[in-house]
Design an enzyme around this catalytic site. Structure first.
Site, PDB file in Angstrom:
ATOM      1  N   GLY A 208       0.833  -1.208   0.000  1.00 50.77           N
ATOM      2  CA  GLY A 208       0.000   0.000   0.000  1.00 50.77           C
ATOM      3  C   GLY A 208       0.865   1.254   0.000  1.00 50.77           C
ATOM      4  O   GLY A 208       0.729   2.132  -0.850  1.00 50.77           O
ATOM      5  N   GLU A 246     -12.355   7.386   1.560  1.00 51.80           N
ATOM      6  CA  GLU A 246     -13.654   6.940   2.081  1.00 51.80           C
ATOM      7  C   GLU A 246     -13.354   6.226   3.388  1.00 51.80           C
ATOM      8  O   GLU A 246     -12.804   5.129   3.383  1.00 51.80           O
ATOM      9  CB  GLU A 246     -14.318   5.952   1.104  1.00 51.80           C
ATOM     10  CG  GLU A 246     -14.635   6.530  -0.259  1.00 51.80           C
ATOM     11  CD  GLU A 246     -15.756   7.541  -0.227  1.00 51.80           C
ATOM     12  OE1 GLU A 246     -16.538   7.558   0.736  1.00 51.80           O
ATOM     13  OE2 GLU A 246     -15.835   8.339  -1.174  1.00 51.80           O
ATOM     14  N   CYS A 280     -19.613   0.699   6.625  1.00 51.02           N
ATOM     15  CA  CYS A 280     -19.147   2.019   7.076  1.00 51.02           C
ATOM     16  C   CYS A 280     -20.319   2.953   7.338  1.00 51.02           C
ATOM     17  O   CYS A 280     -20.256   3.801   8.221  1.00 51.02           O
ATOM     18  CB  CYS A 280     -18.196   2.611   6.062  1.00 51.02           C
ATOM     19  SG  CYS A 280     -18.804   2.464   4.397  1.00 51.02           S
ATOM     20  N   GLU A 380     -16.211   3.589  15.976  1.00 56.08           N
ATOM     21  CA  GLU A 380     -16.797   2.644  15.026  1.00 56.08           C
ATOM     22  C   GLU A 380     -16.533   1.228  15.529  1.00 56.08           C
ATOM     23  O   GLU A 380     -15.377   0.830  15.691  1.00 56.08           O
ATOM     24  CB  GLU A 380     -16.134   2.862  13.671  1.00 56.08           C
ATOM     25  CG  GLU A 380     -16.780   2.091  12.556  1.00 56.08           C
ATOM     26  CD  GLU A 380     -16.171   2.434  11.212  1.00 56.08           C
ATOM     27  OE1 GLU A 380     -14.933   2.499  11.109  1.00 56.08           O
ATOM     28  OE2 GLU A 380     -16.934   2.642  10.265  1.00 56.08           O
TER      29      GLU A 380
HETATM   30  P1  NDP Z   1      -7.874  -0.710   7.050  1.00 60.10           P
HETATM   31  O1  NDP Z   1      -7.689   0.756   7.071  1.00 60.10           O
HETATM   32  O2  NDP Z   1      -7.160  -1.513   8.036  1.00 60.10           O
HETATM   33  O3  NDP Z   1      -7.447  -1.273   5.616  1.00 60.10           O
HETATM   34  C1  NDP Z   1      -7.949  -0.786   4.412  1.00 60.10           C
HETATM   35  C2  NDP Z   1      -6.932  -1.004   3.327  1.00 60.10           C
HETATM   36  O4  NDP Z   1      -5.805  -0.167   3.581  1.00 60.10           O
HETATM   37  C3  NDP Z   1      -6.381  -2.424   3.288  1.00 60.10           C
HETATM   38  O5  NDP Z   1      -6.127  -2.790   1.956  1.00 60.10           O
HETATM   39  C4  NDP Z   1      -5.111  -2.287   4.078  1.00 60.10           C
HETATM   40  O6  NDP Z   1      -4.177  -3.296   3.815  1.00 60.10           O
HETATM   41  C5  NDP Z   1      -4.636  -0.926   3.625  1.00 60.10           C
HETATM   42  N1  NDP Z   1      -3.690  -0.277   4.513  1.00 60.10           N
HETATM   43  C6  NDP Z   1      -3.536  -0.444   5.849  1.00 60.10           C
HETATM   44  N2  NDP Z   1      -2.521   0.333   6.296  1.00 60.10           N
HETATM   45  C7  NDP Z   1      -2.030   0.992   5.222  1.00 60.10           C
HETATM   46  C8  NDP Z   1      -0.960   1.916   5.033  1.00 60.10           C
HETATM   47  N3  NDP Z   1      -0.190   2.315   6.045  1.00 60.10           N
HETATM   48  N4  NDP Z   1      -0.722   2.385   3.787  1.00 60.10           N
HETATM   49  C9  NDP Z   1      -1.476   1.997   2.744  1.00 60.10           C
HETATM   50  N5  NDP Z   1      -2.491   1.097   2.860  1.00 60.10           N
HETATM   51  C10 NDP Z   1      -2.770   0.616   4.081  1.00 60.10           C
HETATM   52  O7  NDP Z   1      -9.433  -0.953   7.066  1.00 60.10           O
HETATM   53  P2  NDP Z   1     -10.213  -2.346   7.050  1.00 60.10           P
HETATM   54  O8  NDP Z   1      -9.796  -3.189   5.898  1.00 60.10           O
HETATM   55  O9  NDP Z   1     -10.139  -2.907   8.404  1.00 60.10           O
HETATM   56  O10 NDP Z   1     -11.704  -1.850   6.698  1.00 60.10           O
HETATM   57  C11 NDP Z   1     -12.550  -1.370   7.639  1.00 60.10           C
HETATM   58  C12 NDP Z   1     -12.572   0.150   7.648  1.00 60.10           C
HETATM   59  O11 NDP Z   1     -12.927   0.656   6.358  1.00 60.10           O
HETATM   60  C13 NDP Z   1     -13.627   0.691   8.574  1.00 60.10           C
HETATM   61  O12 NDP Z   1     -13.099   1.741   9.358  1.00 60.10           O
HETATM   62  C14 NDP Z   1     -14.712   1.218   7.650  1.00 60.10           C
HETATM   63  O13 NDP Z   1     -15.506   2.211   8.140  1.00 60.10           O
HETATM   64  C15 NDP Z   1     -13.923   1.664   6.478  1.00 60.10           C
HETATM   65  N6  NDP Z   1     -14.776   1.674   5.299  1.00 60.10           N
HETATM   66  C16 NDP Z   1     -15.169   2.876   4.761  1.00 60.10           C
HETATM   67  C17 NDP Z   1     -16.031   2.924   3.694  1.00 60.10           C
HETATM   68  C18 NDP Z   1     -16.427   4.223   3.097  1.00 60.10           C
HETATM   69  O14 NDP Z   1     -16.806   4.227   1.942  1.00 60.10           O
HETATM   70  N7  NDP Z   1     -16.374   5.318   3.804  1.00 60.10           N
HETATM   71  C19 NDP Z   1     -16.553   1.718   3.086  1.00 60.10           C
HETATM   72  C20 NDP Z   1     -16.103   0.510   3.735  1.00 60.10           C
HETATM   73  C21 NDP Z   1     -15.227   0.514   4.787  1.00 60.10           C
HETATM   74  P3  NDP Z   1      -4.192  -4.700   4.624  1.00 60.10           P
HETATM   75  O15 NDP Z   1      -4.476  -5.707   3.576  1.00 60.10           O
HETATM   76  O16 NDP Z   1      -2.822  -4.819   5.211  1.00 60.10           O
HETATM   77  O17 NDP Z   1      -5.242  -4.634   5.667  1.00 60.10           O
END
Ligand code: NDP
Length: 473
Positions: A208, A246, A280, A380
């Site tokens: 990422g 998002e 979310c 959340e």
């Molecule tokens: P995370 O923030 O943990 O992960 C989201 C993505 O970001 C994953 O692919 C993750 O990789 C990646 N990521 C994590 N750290 C970094 C970094 N330092 N740099 C770049 N990429 C990174 O969220 P979750 O997957 O746990 O999803 C849940 C969250 O998403 C909730 O807070 C929810 O509200 C939000 N969400 C928001 C939506 C919206 O439209 N507003 C819709 C759906 C969810 P990895 O594979 O390592 O986890």
């Protein structure tokens, strides 16, 4: 037999992963191993960005209707494979299969079709006085997505970016990645030009951050937690890259005194518990008049009786498990916190639902008499946990709804749509549904405050991926 993936889709072909490190993906309903995927390295992330950058000049000038043609074919192939996609995501995420078919498979299919049509019909030029305004694609887009509606979140970004003329590197969540491999297979099948779409799996901090930081990435489109979104923005700031975020939500559902409680409360519970609360925009705070608190509680408890969790594949319930063991522990931690902070538990709680000791199940839970300053009302939870918060006046209800770091969504129920609309205008969020209004895939989706920056879906989502150039004559 677990699915084994050992390659990334880079520059139009499957490239074997360099590292032997893998991530394990588990079946949410049983806890069994579902798949393993390769952990990408910085070098692989970089080569995906290079491929996207090399593909950009030709893709960005292709006639928009021809780009749309590719996306239309992707939509058709997604429709053909919808049973397989629904089953895959029911396994990975735990959404009951009967819901996953329409939501997890159906919505992304429609989003690809919508962007196909949009590319063809869009007004790419506009005259303003002595200027011609030309809309142009931003460039190479790094798309980073979470696990809860995995293909939907991918489609929101990838379909719009490609339609706009951008090229893409996708890093899906390691927790629910197999649907992204299906999409890559479809791109290969429809003959998308090499490098226009690239897939690299791996961890957020490695893959990422590498695709965000790469000098040839022009924009980052991120969906996930507010914590990771802030980190992405920080890295992108160094090169002043465009960022669309998002993020999380803690949405309030205001039920006014003259609302139809018998409809509003079951609807509110469905919108809190959908996808086991891992949504979310879930309506996790239900605001009810204090004078009718007991009535609201009775209706809520009666509704919960219809949400007995069951296996997402073989069961026939609206409620499945949580996505992972870690998520289950996190949610139980919040339930403990709610009890400790003095909220009144009226349904569910810490005990695992009967007969479901395997897999990641949490009982549908309701707290009442919640104060908005409690942790369970501010943070959340991402689990099937509803907080009922009593209020004494309409003004107080609006103030409570807006007393949040987040601003993603919300609901208002009133005796008339006009009244609900009036209150909806006072809620500081990107979406509000009134009297149970349905989700609309053509309407912009995104947040105020710490719920994010920018919008996805429809015209507004498409335009996120465009620059505007003014040519003076
Ligand atoms: P995370 O923030 O943990 O992960 C989201 C993505 O970001 C994953 O692919 C993750 O990789 C990646 N990521 C994590 N750290 C970094 C970094 N330092 N740099 C770049 N990429 C990174 O969220 P979750 O997957 O746990 O999803 C849940 C969250 O998403 C909730 O807070 C929810 O509200 C939000 N969400 C928001 C939506 C919206 O439209 N507003 C819709 C759906 C969810 P990895 O594979 O390592 O986890």
């Amino acid at each position: 037999m677990a699915i084994i993936k050992d390659s990334f889709f880079i520059n139009g072909r499957w490239v074997k992963a360099q590292s032997s490190e893998t991530f394990e993906v588990f079946t949410s309903g049983t806890g069994e191993l579902y798949a393993t995927i390769p952990a990408g390295t910085v070098a692989e992330a970089n080569s995906a960005v290079e491929a996207a950058a090399a593909a950009f000049p030709a893709w960005s000038v292709m006639a928009a209707k021809d780009r749309g043609e590719f996306l239309s074919r992707v939509s058709e192939k997604l429709a053909e494979r919808s049973d397989e996609i629904a089953l895959c995501i029911a396994n990975e995420v735990g959404m009951p299969l009967m819901l996953a078919k329409g939501i997890q498979a159906g919505i992304p299919t429609a989003t690809f079709a919508d962007n196909a049509a949009r590319a063809a019909d869009f007004e790419w030029e506009e005259e303003v006085g002595n200027s011609t305004l030309v809309r142009e694609p931003v460039g190479v887009v790094a798309c980073i997505t979470p696990w809860n509606y995995p293909l939907h979140q991918i489609a929101n970004k990838v379909a719009a970016a490609l339609a706009a003329g951008c090229t893409v590197v996708l890093k899906p969540s390691e927790v629910a990645p197999i649907n992204a491999f299906i999409l890559a297979e479809i791109f290969e099948e429809v003959g998308l030009p090499a490098g226009v779409f690239n897939l690299v799996t791996g961890s957020g901090p490695v893959v990422g951050e590498a695709i965000v930081a790469h000098p040839k990435t022009d924009m980052i489109s991120f969906t996930g937690s507010t914590r990771a979104g802030k980190r992405v923005m920080e890295i992108a700031a160094d090169m002043v890259k465009r960022v669309s975020l998002e993020l999380g939500g803690k949405s309030a559902n205001i039920i006014l005194d003259d609302a139809d409680f018998a409809t509003a409360i079951p609807d509110g519970i469905f919108k809190c518990y959908l996808n086991s609360g891992q949504t979310c925009s879930a309506l996790t705070r239900m605001l009810v008049p204090r004078s009718r608190l007991a009535e609201a509680e009775d209706l809520a408890v009666a509704t919960v009786a219809g949400y007995t969790p069951a296996d997402p594949i073989t069961g026939a319930s609206l409620l499945g498990p949580l996505v992972s063991a870690a998520q289950k522990e996190r949610v139980l931690g919040y339930i403990r916190k709610g009890i400790d902070e003095g909220a009144r538990l009226i349904a569910g709680g810490l005990d695992a639902p009967e007969g479901l000791e395997q897999g990641y199940y949490v009982a549908p839970t309701i707290f009442s008499d919640v104060r908005n300053d409690m942790t369970i009302a501010q943070e959340e939870i991402f689990g099937p946990v509803l907080s009922i918060i009593p209020y004494d006046s309409e003004e107080e209800a609006i103030a409570i709804a807006n007393d949040s770091l987040y601003g993603l969504s919300g609901g208002v129920w009133a005796g008339t749509k006009e009244k609900a609309f009036e209150v909806a205008r006072k809620i500081r969020t990107g979406q509000v549904e009134i009297n149970g209004g349905n989700f609309n895939i053509f309407a912009p989706f995104g947040g105020y405050k710490q719920s994010g920056i920018g919008r996805e879906l429809g015209k507004y989502g498409f335009e996120e991926f465009l620059e505007v150039k003014a040519i003076q004559k």
